[in-house]
Design a protein around this motif. Structure first.
Motif, mmCIF file in Angstrom:
data_model
loop_
_atom_site.group_PDB
_atom_site.id
_atom_site.type_symbol
_atom_site.label_atom_id
_atom_site.label_comp_id
_atom_site.label_asym_id
_atom_site.label_seq_id
_atom_site.Cartn_x
_atom_site.Cartn_y
_atom_site.Cartn_z
ATOM 1 N N ILE A 297 0.877 -1.183 0.000
ATOM 2 C CA ILE A 297 0.000 0.000 0.000
ATOM 3 C C ILE A 297 0.911 1.229 0.000
ATOM 4 O O ILE A 297 1.835 1.320 0.815
ATOM 5 N N ALA B 51 -1.825 6.176 -3.721
ATOM 6 C CA ALA B 51 -2.315 5.034 -2.941
ATOM 7 C C ALA B 51 -3.621 4.491 -3.532
ATOM 8 O O ALA B 51 -3.840 3.276 -3.568
ATOM 9 N N VAL C 196 -4.542 0.679 -4.890
ATOM 10 C CA VAL C 196 -5.690 -0.156 -4.487
ATOM 11 C C VAL C 196 -6.509 -0.529 -5.725
ATOM 12 O O VAL C 196 -6.997 -1.660 -5.852
ATOM 13 N N PHE D 284 -1.686 -7.802 0.792
ATOM 14 C CA PHE D 284 -1.040 -6.478 0.838
ATOM 15 C C PHE D 284 -0.107 -6.406 2.043
ATOM 16 O O PHE D 284 -0.238 -7.177 2.998
ATOM 17 N N ILE E 57 -9.891 0.414 3.127
ATOM 18 C CA ILE E 57 -8.566 1.016 2.895
ATOM 19 C C ILE E 57 -8.722 2.322 2.106
ATOM 20 O O ILE E 57 -8.117 3.349 2.445
ATOM 21 N N GLU E 58 -9.580 2.296 1.085
ATOM 22 C CA GLU E 58 -9.783 3.518 0.275
ATOM 23 C C GLU E 58 -10.352 4.661 1.113
ATOM 24 O O GLU E 58 -9.975 5.823 0.934
#
Ligand code: SUG
Length: 416
Positions: free
Chosen positions: A11, A42, A46, A61, A373-374
């Motif tokens: 990441i 980033a 993703v 990841f 994560i986003e």
């Protein structure tokens, strides 16, 4: 055991910046001083993981490392008077390129049947040499099940080791025994040769590989001089296929013959220099691609958009797709922020052939986790960083808060 190839992408960390630290990496030095966009970088990363997951592939990841690195800053006695490049080194997000995290030998190749990983010491570049202790902590967590994995300390720092970027594995099928090809460089050229032969040989011994299924191959000095600072900038292998530039190896014919002798089903796809020059290959990153076996059994090449948009590379790819070769699909992805630092789709991932059930599930991706994560990236990652900001206390706080928010969200606060 249900061993499959799992790609572990790094990441992109919140301190992603263009400091021009990697001599011999032409993209990185060309972009020195540019403003970077960590949030966009980033999210691009993703999106690539989502793209590959949607193909039906298993995705994992690794997390960004602590930056600015307090251990490194303390070790150099940083007080603000240190060289600009050393300060920038402490801020580097270079652990995103997980192809340099470790060298991996699947259990099918090793004497004890376990998957062996040796963390790379990355000693050639100061900003990368500080990655391994924190990378090792993640490897020991992710691959902590000792009946399936053995995780090794780095080889001694007198031998530069850059991990999987200089290692190729070929086999009929991922889960079956394969041949392992270690590519090293010889020093003496204009740019550093980052992978030392003795590092590769040490890793092979540590992993318990069968000497009759091992190759040690010298990288072409001309390729290093043209900007191929890692072998994965000019060649990539997957199962029975090697996709390579004709000038990748010092002795190409000898290398192909040795591969065919060790793996009779090998298919070698060679891109000639008169179709795609070394300079075009390195500028476009055609070979820094993920060569993947899809669930249908077809092979696909995930390339950076830069390669797709390059007229001579595109012409060659169109010809390849029209022929009856083993690579049936070409899939471009946008990783431009990483590319500007010399990191294409292949640099961003570490391949591990293992049963996903033996991996710590916190390091495996699914669509819901990708969304989590986003959300964190969108909320916490700086929108932009100019290299002049490196050293700012306020930026350091922001970068640390971003990383911690991600660790919390992924139940990995123990990596703090
Ligand atoms: O080590 N770039 C990385 C790119 C690594 C690519 N990895 C593989 N080929 N597998 C490197 O040169 C640039 C950072 C800077 O200059 O700020 C950088 O470290």
């Amino acid at each position: 055991m249900n061993a499959v190839e799992i790609n572990f992408d790094g990441i992109v960390g919140p301190s992603h910046n263009y400091a021009g630290l990697s001599l011999g990496n032409l993209a990185a030095t060309a972009h020195a001083g540019d403003t970077s966009y960590p949030r966009a970088a980033a999210l691009q990363g993703v999106a690539k993981m989502r793209h590959n997951m949607a193909l039906g592939l298993t995705q994992g990841f690794f997390l960004p490392l602590p930056r600015p690195n307090p251990v490194f800053l303390a070790a150099i006695g940083a007080d603000g008077s240190e060289d600009r490049r050393l300060r920038a080194a402490a801020w580097s997000a270079s652990s995103m390129w997980t192809a340099n995290a470790a060298t991996v030998s699947p259990g099918a190749d090793t004497t004890d049947g376990r998957c062996h990983l040796t963390v790379a010491n990355l000693v050639t570049m100061p900003h990368r040499s500080q990655e391994w202790p924190d990378t090792l902590r993640q490897l020991r967590l992710a691959f902590g099940e000792e009946s399936s994995f053995a995780v090794h300390d780095p080889v001694p720092p007198c031998f530069g080791d850059e991990g999987a970027a200089n290692h190729m594995r070929m086999t009929a099928r991922h889960a079956e025994p394969g041949i392992e090809i270690f590519v090293y460089g010889k020093s003496g050229g204009a740019f550093p040769a980052r992978q030392h032969e003795q590092a590769s040989r040490a890793v092979a011994r540590l992993h318990g590989l069968d000497p009759t299924r091992l190759l040690f191959v010298e990288q072409n000095p001309e390729a290093i001089a043209a900007g191929a600072f890692h072998n994965d900038v000019v060649a990539v292998a997957n199962e029975r296929v090697l996709f390579t530039h004709e000038l990748a190896f010092a002795d190409p014919e000898g290398t192909y013959a040795a591969i065919r002798a060790a793996l009779p089903e090998a298919e070698i796809v060679i891109v000639p220099a008169d179709a795609v020059s070394l300079a075009d290959a390195i500028k476009s990153y055609l070979f820094n691609a993920q060569l993947l076996t899809l669930p249908t059994g077809e092979m696909a090449l995930v390339i950076p958009l830069e390669a797709w948009e390059h007229p001579r590379v595109r012409a060659w790819l169109d010809g390849m797709l029209a022929s009856n070769g083993p690579i049936r699909r070409v899939l471009p992805v946008d990783v431009r922020q990483s590319m500007a630092n010399g990191g294409g789709p292949a640099c961003l991932r570490l391949r591990v052939v293992a049963d996903p059930a033996t991996v710590d599930p916190r390091f495996l991706l699914d669509p819901a986790k990708a969304e989590r994560i986003e959300t964190i990236i969108a909320a916490y990652w700086p929108e932009s960083i100019s290299p002049g900001e490196l050293g700012s206390e306020a930026l350091a706080e922001k970068v640390n808060a971003a990383r911690h928010a991600l660790l919390e969200a992924l139940d990995l606060a123990e990596l703090s």
